[in-house]
Design a protein around this motif. Structure first.
Motif, short mmCIF file in Angstrom:
data_model
loop_
_atom_site.label_atom_id
_atom_site.label_comp_id
_atom_site.label_asym_id
_atom_site.label_seq_id
_atom_site.Cartn_x
_atom_site.Cartn_y
_atom_site.Cartn_z
N LEU A 1 14.82 10.19 -5.69
CA LEU A 1 14.35 9.07 -4.88
C LEU A 1 13.91 7.91 -5.76
O LEU A 1 13.01 8.05 -6.58
CB LEU A 1 13.17 9.53 -4.01
N SER A 2 14.55 6.75 -5.59
CA SER A 2 14.19 5.58 -6.39
C SER A 2 13.70 4.41 -5.54
O SER A 2 13.09 3.48 -6.07
CB SER A 2 15.38 5.11 -7.23
N LYS A 3 13.97 4.42 -4.22
CA LYS A 3 13.58 3.30 -3.37
C LYS A 3 13.53 3.75 -1.92
O LYS A 3 14.24 4.67 -1.52
CB LYS A 3 14.56 2.13 -3.52
N VAL A 4 12.68 3.08 -1.14
CA VAL A 4 12.62 3.30 0.31
C VAL A 4 13.00 2.00 1.01
O VAL A 4 12.42 0.95 0.72
CB VAL A 4 11.21 3.75 0.75
N LYS A 5 13.99 2.06 1.89
CA LYS A 5 14.45 0.88 2.65
C LYS A 5 14.24 1.16 4.14
O LYS A 5 14.65 2.18 4.66
CB LYS A 5 15.93 0.62 2.37
N LEU A 6 13.57 0.21 4.83
CA LEU A 6 13.29 0.34 6.24
C LEU A 6 14.07 -0.73 7.01
O LEU A 6 14.00 -1.91 6.68
CB LEU A 6 11.79 0.21 6.52
N VAL A 7 14.78 -0.29 8.06
CA VAL A 7 15.61 -1.21 8.86
C VAL A 7 15.44 -0.89 10.34
O VAL A 7 14.96 0.18 10.72
CB VAL A 7 17.10 -1.08 8.47
N GLU A 8 15.86 -1.83 11.18
CA GLU A 8 15.84 -1.61 12.62
C GLU A 8 17.14 -0.95 13.08
O GLU A 8 18.19 -1.12 12.45
CB GLU A 8 15.67 -2.94 13.36
N GLN B 1 0.83 -1.21 0.00
CA GLN B 1 0.00 0.00 0.00
C GLN B 1 0.86 1.26 0.00
O GLN B 1 0.58 2.23 -0.72
CB GLN B 1 -0.92 -0.01 1.21
N ALA B 2 1.93 1.26 0.82
CA ALA B 2 2.81 2.42 0.88
C ALA B 2 3.51 2.64 -0.45
O ALA B 2 3.63 3.77 -0.94
CB ALA B 2 3.83 2.23 2.00
N SER B 3 3.98 1.55 -1.07
CA SER B 3 4.64 1.65 -2.36
C SER B 3 3.68 2.18 -3.43
O SER B 3 4.05 3.02 -4.25
CB SER B 3 5.20 0.29 -2.77
N ALA B 4 2.45 1.67 -3.42
CA ALA B 4 1.46 2.13 -4.41
C ALA B 4 1.16 3.62 -4.23
O ALA B 4 1.05 4.36 -5.21
CB ALA B 4 0.19 1.30 -4.26
N LYS B 5 1.03 4.05 -2.98
CA LYS B 5 0.73 5.45 -2.71
C LYS B 5 1.88 6.36 -3.16
O LYS B 5 1.66 7.40 -3.81
CB LYS B 5 0.47 5.64 -1.22
N ARG C 1 2.08 6.42 -7.09
CA ARG C 1 1.09 7.32 -7.71
C ARG C 1 1.52 8.78 -7.57
O ARG C 1 1.38 9.57 -8.52
CB ARG C 1 -0.27 7.11 -7.07
N ALA C 2 2.03 9.14 -6.40
CA ALA C 2 2.43 10.54 -6.18
C ALA C 2 3.63 10.92 -7.04
O ALA C 2 3.69 12.02 -7.60
CB ALA C 2 2.76 10.75 -4.71
N ALA C 3 4.60 10.01 -7.19
CA ALA C 3 5.81 10.30 -7.95
C ALA C 3 5.64 10.05 -9.45
O ALA C 3 6.48 10.46 -10.25
CB ALA C 3 6.96 9.44 -7.44
N ARG C 4 4.55 9.35 -9.83
CA ARG C 4 4.27 9.00 -11.22
C ARG C 4 5.36 8.10 -11.81
O ARG C 4 5.63 8.14 -13.02
CB ARG C 4 4.08 10.26 -12.08
N MET D 1 4.08 3.80 5.90
CA MET D 1 2.97 4.69 5.55
C MET D 1 3.37 6.15 5.74
O MET D 1 2.96 7.02 4.96
CB MET D 1 1.74 4.35 6.38
N VAL D 2 4.16 6.43 6.76
CA VAL D 2 4.63 7.81 6.98
C VAL D 2 5.56 8.22 5.83
O VAL D 2 5.51 9.37 5.35
CB VAL D 2 5.34 7.93 8.34
N ALA D 3 6.41 7.31 5.39
CA ALA D 3 7.30 7.61 4.26
C ALA D 3 6.50 7.90 3.00
O ALA D 3 6.82 8.81 2.23
CB ALA D 3 8.26 6.45 4.03
N ALA D 4 5.45 7.11 2.76
CA ALA D 4 4.59 7.36 1.60
C ALA D 4 3.92 8.72 1.71
O ALA D 4 3.78 9.45 0.71
CB ALA D 4 3.55 6.25 1.49
N GLU D 5 3.50 9.08 2.92
CA GLU D 5 2.89 10.40 3.13
C GLU D 5 3.90 11.50 2.83
O GLU D 5 3.54 12.55 2.26
CB GLU D 5 2.40 10.51 4.58
#
Length: 256
Positions: A210-217, A156-160, A163-166, A188-192
């Motif tokens: 920006l080409s990718k979002v990576k989430l880590v601990e 969902q975050a990737s889709a959002k 769409r915003a970045a086209r 979801m915050v990153a997508a926002e």
């Protein structure tokens, strides 16, 4: 497969958001002693003439902006009615016994008086707008999150963001069972943040980086742009406060 791994194992997740690409083609630590502050300002035994505020309540500003403020936990949280993001607030003492609540960039978002009055600060009203109590509100907490639900939230975050970045922006996450909920929320915050950047006049230049979002601990929440990858670090033990805000992610992308 994830089901074959032990519960304590790290669960790598990767979402390419092909469905998002298809849709694109079809459509364009609180300060020491927070309990002392809370008791002094909004405690159950106010001094004569002092009003009390409920620990969780909804407010409406003079400009009509509705938001929920949750002060029932060690950290205060705020959520606007028109946004999915929950803001983790840092309280700081102010003159006359007031408290100023700041975001993770140190910017004021809310001011609470010792009598219970609130002033909300927004980009549209940087000088503040008074807010009035309008009723009860839900406690702001992270929901439980299993592997499948995390995968869906990443998609969902990737889709959002796509769409915003086209153009396609995949989300990748390294998550354990203990971090799944905060990782999902951080996605979801990153997508926002990407949506907010897409509304700026300089959006094309910002989003081109920006080409990718990576989430880590990690040990503390952060957001850093490594080349064209936005690296978001979450601290699971801190719950909702364990991930960076959209403002911090936007700053990392160079948009603030």
């Amino acid at each position: 497969m994830a089901s074959e791994r032990p519960a304590h194992a790290y669960l790598p997740f990767f979402v390419a958001a092909l469905a998002a690409a298809g849709s694109l083609a079809c459509a364009s630590p609180a300060l020491a002693g927070p309990e002392v502050l809370r008791e002094g300002l909004f405690g159950a035994r106010p001094s004569p003439g002092r009003s009390t505020s409920p620990p969780v309540a909804r407010y409406v500003s003079q400009d009509g902006d509705g938001f929920v403020l949750d002060r029932s936990q060690p950290r205060a949280f705020l959520k606007f009615d028109d946004s999915p993001e929950v803001w983790a607030l840092h309280p700081q003492p102010a003159p006359r016994g007031d408290v100023i609540y700041k975001n993770d960039l140190g910017e004021p978002m809310l001011r609470a008086t010792r009598l219970g009055g609130l002033t909300i600060f927004t980009p549209e009203r940087p000088g503040g707008s008074p807010a009035a109590l309008s009723g009860g509100g839900p406690t702001l907490r992270l929901p439980s999150m299993g592997p499948q639900a995390l995968l869906e939230r990443l998609a969902q975050a990737s889709a959002k963001a796509t769409r915003a970045a086209r153009r396609l922006i995949p989300f990748e996450a390294d998550a354990s069972p203990a971090s799944s909920a905060v990782v999902a929320d951080a996605a979801m915050v990153a997508a926002e943040a990407v949506v907010r950047m897409s509304r700026r006049p300089d959006a094309r230049g910002l989003l081109a980086k920006l080409s990718k979002v990576k989430l880590v601990e990690g040990r503390k929440p952060s957001a850093v742009l490594h080349g064209s990858e936005m690296r978001i670090t979450v601290a699971p033990a801190e719950g909702l406060a364990g991930r960076p805000s959209s403002d911090k992610i936007m700053m990392a992308a160079g948009s603030r």
